[in-house]
Design a protein around this motif. Structure first.
Motif, PDB file in Angstrom:
ATOM      1  N   UNK A  28       0.841  -1.186   0.000  1.00 56.73           N
ATOM      2  CA  UNK A  28       0.000   0.000   0.000  1.00 56.73           C
ATOM      3  C   UNK A  28       0.880   1.242   0.000  1.00 56.73           C
ATOM      4  N   UNK A  29       0.311   2.352  -0.388  1.00 58.69           N
ATOM      5  CA  UNK A  29       1.076   3.580  -0.539  1.00 58.69           C
ATOM      6  C   UNK A  29       1.646   4.075   0.785  1.00 58.69           C
ATOM      7  N   UNK A  30       0.860   4.019   1.843  1.00 58.03           N
ATOM      8  CA  UNK A  30       1.301   4.416   3.177  1.00 58.03           C
ATOM      9  C   UNK A  30       0.447   3.673   4.202  1.00 58.03           C
ATOM     10  N   UNK A  31       0.755   3.821   5.466  1.00 61.14           N
ATOM     11  CA  UNK A  31       0.132   3.020   6.521  1.00 61.14           C
ATOM     12  C   UNK A  31      -1.381   3.182   6.620  1.00 61.14           C
ATOM     13  N   UNK A  32      -1.934   4.291   6.187  1.00 56.72           N
ATOM     14  CA  UNK A  32      -3.378   4.502   6.273  1.00 56.72           C
ATOM     15  C   UNK A  32      -4.098   4.246   4.951  1.00 56.72           C
ATOM     16  N   UNK A  35      -4.981  -1.427   1.017  1.00 58.04           N
ATOM     17  CA  UNK A  35      -4.056  -2.377   0.406  1.00 58.04           C
ATOM     18  C   UNK A  35      -4.329  -2.426  -1.092  1.00 58.04           C
ATOM     19  N   UNK A  36      -3.287  -2.463  -1.891  1.00 62.72           N
ATOM     20  CA  UNK A  36      -3.456  -2.516  -3.338  1.00 62.72           C
ATOM     21  C   UNK A  36      -3.087  -3.880  -3.923  1.00 62.72           C
ATOM     22  N   UNK A  37      -2.196  -4.600  -3.271  1.00 62.16           N
ATOM     23  CA  UNK A  37      -1.849  -5.943  -3.724  1.00 62.16           C
ATOM     24  C   UNK A  37      -1.123  -6.684  -2.615  1.00 62.16           C
ATOM     25  N   UNK A  38      -1.027  -7.981  -2.784  1.00 67.65           N
ATOM     26  CA  UNK A  38      -0.359  -8.824  -1.802  1.00 67.65           C
ATOM     27  C   UNK A  38       0.771  -9.569  -2.498  1.00 67.65           C
ATOM     28  N   UNK A  39       1.922  -9.590  -1.888  1.00 73.23           N
ATOM     29  CA  UNK A  39       3.062 -10.331  -2.416  1.00 73.23           C
ATOM     30  C   UNK A  39       3.334 -11.515  -1.504  1.00 73.23           C
TER      31      UNK A  39
END
Length: 105
Positions: free
Chosen positions: A2-6, A9-13
């Motif tokens: 994700x871009x930052x902590x707040x 989520x955009x993807x999972x690795x």
């Protein structure tokens, strides 16, 4: 990721170990294979084979994982469906996917 902590989520690795240069499953450490056999490539990016992604999801039991199976199942080859059915039978007896996979193989 994700871009930052707040941020959402955009993807999972998923990271997996290798054994002597071969990909090793996190869910079944007795299973390893050459990277080329468990991945596919598009535009220079390598992706894990869908049956292996789904085998990873068996342990979670989330509705979104059921949706992923429903979307992927008609697209899997017979060999991929057979692999996933055997994985579920061996590693998650009684899992709801068992009946779906048996019907599809």
């Amino acid at each position: 990721m994700r871009e930052h902590a707040l941020a959402p989520w955009s993807c999972e690795l998923l990271l997996n170990r290798d054994v002597d240069g071969r990909w090793q499953s996190k869910r079944d450490t007795t299973f390893s294979a050459p990277l080329e056999a468990v991945t596919w490539e598009r535009d220079g990016v390598r992706y894990l084979a869908p049956e292996l992604v789904l085998s990873h999801k068996v342990a979670t039991g989330r509705p979104k994982d059921d949706d992923d199976l429903a979307a992927a199942l008609p697209l899997l080859t017979r060999a991929q469906r057979t692999f996933l059915a055997e994985f579920v039978r061996t590693h998650a007896p009684g899992h709801p996917w068992h009946a779906l996979l048996d019907a599809a193989t």
